[in-house]
Design an enzyme around this catalytic site. Structure first.
Site, mmCIF file in Angstrom:
data_model
loop_
_atom_site.group_PDB
_atom_site.id
_atom_site.type_symbol
_atom_site.label_atom_id
_atom_site.label_comp_id
_atom_site.label_asym_id
_atom_site.label_seq_id
_atom_site.Cartn_x
_atom_site.Cartn_y
_atom_site.Cartn_z
ATOM 1 N N THR A 153 94.018 84.452 -9.943
ATOM 2 C CA THR A 153 94.910 83.382 -10.374
ATOM 3 C C THR A 153 94.807 82.212 -9.406
ATOM 4 O O THR A 153 94.707 82.400 -8.187
ATOM 5 C CB THR A 153 96.383 83.832 -10.444
ATOM 6 O OG1 THR A 153 96.846 84.131 -9.117
ATOM 7 C CG2 THR A 153 96.545 85.050 -11.320
ATOM 8 N N GLU A 154 94.837 81.029 -9.969
ATOM 9 C CA GLU A 154 94.701 79.803 -9.185
ATOM 10 C C GLU A 154 95.797 79.670 -8.141
ATOM 11 O O GLU A 154 95.594 79.084 -7.070
ATOM 12 C CB GLU A 154 94.742 78.625 -10.160
ATOM 13 C CG GLU A 154 94.512 77.271 -9.574
ATOM 14 C CD GLU A 154 94.613 76.209 -10.649
ATOM 15 O OE1 GLU A 154 95.325 75.218 -10.431
ATOM 16 O OE2 GLU A 154 93.985 76.385 -11.713
ATOM 17 N N ASN A 155 96.980 80.232 -8.437
ATOM 18 C CA ASN A 155 98.097 80.110 -7.505
ATOM 19 C C ASN A 155 98.106 81.189 -6.422
ATOM 20 O O ASN A 155 99.027 81.237 -5.619
ATOM 21 C CB ASN A 155 99.433 80.102 -8.260
ATOM 22 C CG ASN A 155 99.591 81.282 -9.192
ATOM 23 O OD1 ASN A 155 98.664 81.638 -9.886
ATOM 24 N ND2 ASN A 155 100.764 81.876 -9.214
ATOM 25 N N SER A 161 92.663 80.209 -2.433
ATOM 26 C CA SER A 161 92.345 80.397 -3.841
ATOM 27 C C SER A 161 91.334 79.352 -4.309
ATOM 28 O O SER A 161 90.352 79.675 -4.991
ATOM 29 C CB SER A 161 93.621 80.307 -4.680
ATOM 30 O OG SER A 161 93.321 80.476 -6.051
#
Length: 223
Positions: free
Chosen positions: A53-55, A95
């Protein structure tokens, strides 16, 4: 759009399952905001496919069951998700370093347009006053080893989303590997779009009429 054309489609869940079947075991994968997140719910059981996940999480699972939502576990689209055993959490900057550094095998993104050379436009239609929201899509499009696009073939007004050349602001140039639509699967090749698989009774000839493009028949079936 004719009734015949309208019925010649598959659902978004069916399309998500089709994409999930094409993700190799051992892949590190990012699923973009929106429809691509559905892919997480259709990954084959027993295969090790690690979702990023990007976060800031590796090891994301599918959507939680009703009543079992953890408000601290969300994806980049702020949707509740689950964490698999062994999941890791990290800083947003780490990330993006993974995304930009070529460490993701596959990303699945939505699109407004994809050109026959693999250019991607998925963050703005250029509408005056629209809020810019390119987010991390640019990093994913250029950093992932393969970029799968998940989208409807046609807009609500009937225009094709696969085009000769993008007219919307670009997210990435020559970055798309494959386009999965509700009508068919298209591969980006040096000679243009190749139709790999059709759904709902579509043919390559009908798809050429719908898109206005010369398409390569790679289905081995009816033209």
């Amino acid at each position: 759009m004719s009734a015949a054309t309208a019925s010649a489609r598959i659902s978004r869940d069916e399309l998500a399952a089709r994409i999930a079947a094409d993700i190799p075991e051992g892949s590190f994968v990012n699923l973009g905001i929106g429809a691509p997140t559905l892919v997480a719910n259709h990954l084959p059981e027993g295969l090790e496919i690690i979702l990023h996940t990007e976060n800031g999480m590796l090891g994301m699972g599918g959507a939680p069951e009703p009543g079992r939502i953890d408000p601290d576990l969300i994806n980049a689209g702020k949707q509740p998700v689950t964490a698999l055993a062994g999941a890791a959490y990290f800083h947003h900057a780490d990330s993006f370093a993974m995304m930009r550094g070529g460490h993701l095998d596959v990303c699945v993104l939505g699109a407004f347009q994809v050109s026959k050379t693999g250019d991607l436009a998925n963050w703005s239609t250029g509408t005056p006053g629209a809020i810019p929201a390119i987010g991390g899509a640019m990093d994913l499009a250029i950093g992932a080893k393969q970029v799968f696009v998940m989208t409807d073939l046609l807009t609500k007004t009937g225009e094709s989303k696969i085009v000769e050349a993008c007219t919307y602001p670009l997210t990435g140039v020559a970055c798309v590997t494959r386009v999965y639509t509700d009508h068919a699967v298209f591969e980006v090749t040096p000679d243009g779009f190749a139709v790999r698989e059709t759904f709902g009774g579509n043919t390559v000839r009908l798809l050429a009429e719908l898109t206005g493009l010369e398409l390569i028949d790679a289905t081995g079936g009816e033209v």
